[in-house]
Scaffold this motif. Structure first.
Motif, PDB file in Angstrom:
ATOM      1  N   ILE A 107       0.597  -1.508   0.097  1.00  0.00           N
ATOM      2  CA  ILE A 107       0.128  -0.313  -0.261  1.00  0.00           C
ATOM      3  C   ILE A 107       1.058   0.922   0.412  1.00  0.00           C
ATOM      4  O   ILE A 107       2.120   1.389   0.538  1.00  0.00           O
ATOM      5  CB  ILE A 107      -1.182   0.195   0.921  1.00  0.00           C
ATOM      6  N   VAL A 108       0.795   2.039  -1.105  1.00  0.00           N
ATOM      7  CA  VAL A 108       1.308   3.706  -0.888  1.00  0.00           C
ATOM      8  C   VAL A 108       0.477   4.698  -0.453  1.00  0.00           C
ATOM      9  O   VAL A 108      -0.011   5.166  -0.390  1.00  0.00           O
ATOM     10  CB  VAL A 108       1.615   3.618  -2.570  1.00  0.00           C
ATOM     11  N   ALA A 109       1.379   5.055   0.948  1.00  0.00           N
ATOM     12  CA  ALA A 109       0.872   6.974   1.231  1.00  0.00           C
ATOM     13  C   ALA A 109       1.579   7.556   1.162  1.00  0.00           C
ATOM     14  O   ALA A 109       2.890   7.515   0.436  1.00  0.00           O
ATOM     15  CB  ALA A 109       0.956   6.276   2.887  1.00  0.00           C
ATOM     16  N   GLY A 110       1.211   8.906   0.917  1.00  0.00           N
ATOM     17  CA  GLY A 110       1.975  10.042   1.092  1.00  0.00           C
ATOM     18  C   GLY A 110       1.581  10.685  -0.263  1.00  0.00           C
ATOM     19  O   GLY A 110       1.851  10.420  -1.233  1.00  0.00           O
ATOM     20  N   GLY A 111       0.880  11.476  -0.187  1.00  0.00           N
ATOM     21  CA  GLY A 111       0.367  12.713  -1.240  1.00  0.00           C
ATOM     22  C   GLY A 111      -0.615  12.498  -2.441  1.00  0.00           C
ATOM     23  O   GLY A 111      -0.070  12.525  -3.181  1.00  0.00           O
ATOM     24  N   VAL A 112      -1.035  11.086  -1.780  1.00  0.00           N
ATOM     25  CA  VAL A 112      -2.510  11.132  -2.567  1.00  0.00           C
ATOM     26  C   VAL A 112      -2.932  11.590  -2.808  1.00  0.00           C
ATOM     27  O   VAL A 112      -4.278  11.178  -2.237  1.00  0.00           O
ATOM     28  CB  VAL A 112      -2.498   9.086  -2.915  1.00  0.00           C
ATOM     29  N   LYS A 130      -2.106  28.085   2.923  1.00  0.00           N
ATOM     30  CA  LYS A 130      -1.217  27.897   1.760  1.00  0.00           C
ATOM     31  C   LYS A 130      -0.271  26.453   1.096  1.00  0.00           C
ATOM     32  O   LYS A 130       0.158  27.061   2.556  1.00  0.00           O
ATOM     33  CB  LYS A 130      -1.176  29.121   1.420  1.00  0.00           C
ATOM     34  N   LYS A 131       0.171  26.903   0.680  1.00  0.00           N
ATOM     35  CA  LYS A 131       1.190  26.110  -0.310  1.00  0.00           C
ATOM     36  C   LYS A 131       2.437  25.962   0.866  1.00  0.00           C
ATOM     37  O   LYS A 131       2.908  24.913   1.608  1.00  0.00           O
ATOM     38  CB  LYS A 131       1.425  25.743  -1.463  1.00  0.00           C
ATOM     39  N   ARG A 176       5.777  16.941   9.630  1.00  0.00           N
ATOM     40  CA  ARG A 176       5.230  17.483   8.970  1.00  0.00           C
ATOM     41  C   ARG A 176       4.137  18.517   9.195  1.00  0.00           C
ATOM     42  O   ARG A 176       2.959  17.570   9.284  1.00  0.00           O
ATOM     43  CB  ARG A 176       4.068  17.939   6.954  1.00  0.00           C
ATOM     44  N   ALA A 177       4.110  19.866   9.077  1.00  0.00           N
ATOM     45  CA  ALA A 177       3.438  21.125   9.965  1.00  0.00           C
ATOM     46  C   ALA A 177       2.311  22.249   9.217  1.00  0.00           C
ATOM     47  O   ALA A 177       3.945  22.456   8.397  1.00  0.00           O
ATOM     48  CB  ALA A 177       3.545  20.982  11.381  1.00  0.00           C
ATOM     49  N   ALA A 212       0.980  17.042   2.718  1.00  0.00           N
ATOM     50  CA  ALA A 212       2.390  17.655   1.887  1.00  0.00           C
ATOM     51  C   ALA A 212       1.293  19.295   0.864  1.00  0.00           C
ATOM     52  O   ALA A 212       1.089  19.707   0.580  1.00  0.00           O
ATOM     53  CB  ALA A 212       3.360  17.687   0.906  1.00  0.00           C
ATOM     54  N   ASP A 213      -0.406  17.822   0.836  1.00  0.00           N
ATOM     55  CA  ASP A 213      -0.885  18.829  -0.189  1.00  0.00           C
ATOM     56  C   ASP A 213      -2.397  19.090   0.545  1.00  0.00           C
ATOM     57  O   ASP A 213      -3.571  19.818   0.116  1.00  0.00           O
ATOM     58  CB  ASP A 213      -1.710  17.579  -0.997  1.00  0.00           C
TER      59      ASP A 213
END
Length: 353
Positions: A211-216, A259-260, A275-276, A333-334
């Motif tokens: 299973i892939v996670a992160g930014g999906v 915002k980004k 990440r926060a 991140a998104d």
């Protein structure tokens, strides 16, 4: 692309989506139950799960154990036929106790990261609970697969690859997270880990879904992961801004309003980067270097309350209660792509429509 069910042993999720476990208190029974009801895998976070119990400050372990049982039952009531998992961090003090309690209360699967869960098979021996370690660099995948094989004569029931765009605690060095190269080449890492699993599937005569996670963050992202050979994806950030998410509305609005450039990598007392979303609390930590804890909850094995830069339990609780200026607001991140309050049904629908 045809979206196939996610099979982890005898567990079959109609939708190949695992909802990421988010603590403190962001993914409890309301969110996990709703995701499981829609056909995905709902995941509680064990991190200070009893934070709102009346005796939490006096007896955090007792409050957490009681709350774990309560939230597993509540999630089951929401989704009687659904799959309910729990995320338990290896860095948690009394980790073994939390694993055993979750199993005793019939949890379907345990997802474990924030450290390598080298002893998890021994703790779960004899149970039907599926075990899903989290890995990030290739090295951590190799260590887990080899150690579980050699020491426990077993292999994971599934492997969760958490990439550099994930939220919360991350299995990378700070230098890796601020390097474009890490992000640009991570697809290669995913493919190599998927290949790494194959000999263990043959040896133990079982499928080990990856299973892939992160930014999906979209259907296209999910399809990209599946096209590389993954069997499913883990999604967390998009579920925060749902009605069912267990966090305060002001926590959800922090995602919607960010915002980004507001999203950054922070130093965590757990001993790994996270990440926060930037806020007043983080500005104070950067300026003063340390915010002395008000109370020690004895939560993390690596934490020294006399030296820690801040108490992570205090700050995550402030955040989930909506005190966003004073709290630590973990995010992916998104998170800046979240624009409105939605529902779990709508989020899942956006990935499989």
């Amino acid at each position: 692309m045809e979206v196939k069910p996610l099979k982890i042993g005898d567990l079959v999720a109609k939708i190949p989506i695992i909802q990421g476990g988010m603590g403190v208190g962001v993914s409890l029974s309301s969110l996990a139950g709703a995701v499981a009801k829609e056909g995905g895998i709902g995941v509680l976070s064990a991190a200070q799960i009893g934070y709102d119990e009346p005796d939490f400050e006096k007896d955090p372990e007792g409050a957490n154990m009681r709350a774990m049982k309560k939230h597993i039952r509540k999630a089951r009531k929401i989704a009687p036929d659904g799959i309910i998992g729990i995320n338990i961090m290896v860095a948690t003090r009394l980790y073994a106790n939390y694993v055993k309690e979750a199993i005793a209360n019939g949890i379907d699967l345990i997802i474990s990261g924030a450290g390598l869960p080298t002893e998890l098979p021994a703790l779960a021996k004899g149970s039907r609970t599926k075990l899903v370690p989290i890995v990030s660099p290739k090295k951590s995948a190799r260590v887990i697969l080899k150690m579980w094989d050699k020491k426990h004569q077993t292999a994971p029931d599934a492997l969760l690859i958490e990439g550099p765009k994930a939220g919360g605690h991350l299995g990378f060095k700070y230098e890796e997270l601020v390097s474009d190269e890490t992000y640009e080449n991570y697809d290669d890492t995913i493919r190599e880990i998927i290949d790494m699993v194959k000999p263990y599937e043959e040896k133990y005569e079982k499928d080990i879904p990856v299973i892939v996670a992160g930014g999906v963050s979209s259907k296209e992202d999910m399809e990209h992961c599946l096209s590389m050979g993954a069997s499913g994806v883990q999604i967390a950030t998009p579920f925060v801004t749902t009605e069912e998410c267990d966090a305060d509305i002001r926590y959800k609005e922090a995602y919607i309003n960010c915002k980004k450039e507001d999203i950054t990598i922070v130093k965590s007392p757990v001993g790994m980067p996270g990440r926060a979303i930037k806020n007043k609390f983080m500005e104070i930590v950067q300026r003063e270097g340390r915010i002395k804890p008000k109370h020690c909850f004895n939560c993390m094995s690596a934490c020294n309350p006399g030296e820690t830069v801040y108490c992570i339990t205090e700050r995550l609780i402030e955040a989930v209660r909506g005190n966003i200026d004073d709290g630590l607001i973990f995010c992916g991140a998104d998170a800046w792509k979240c624009h409105k309050i939605s529902t779990v049904k709508d989020v899942i629908g956006s990935y499989i429509k």
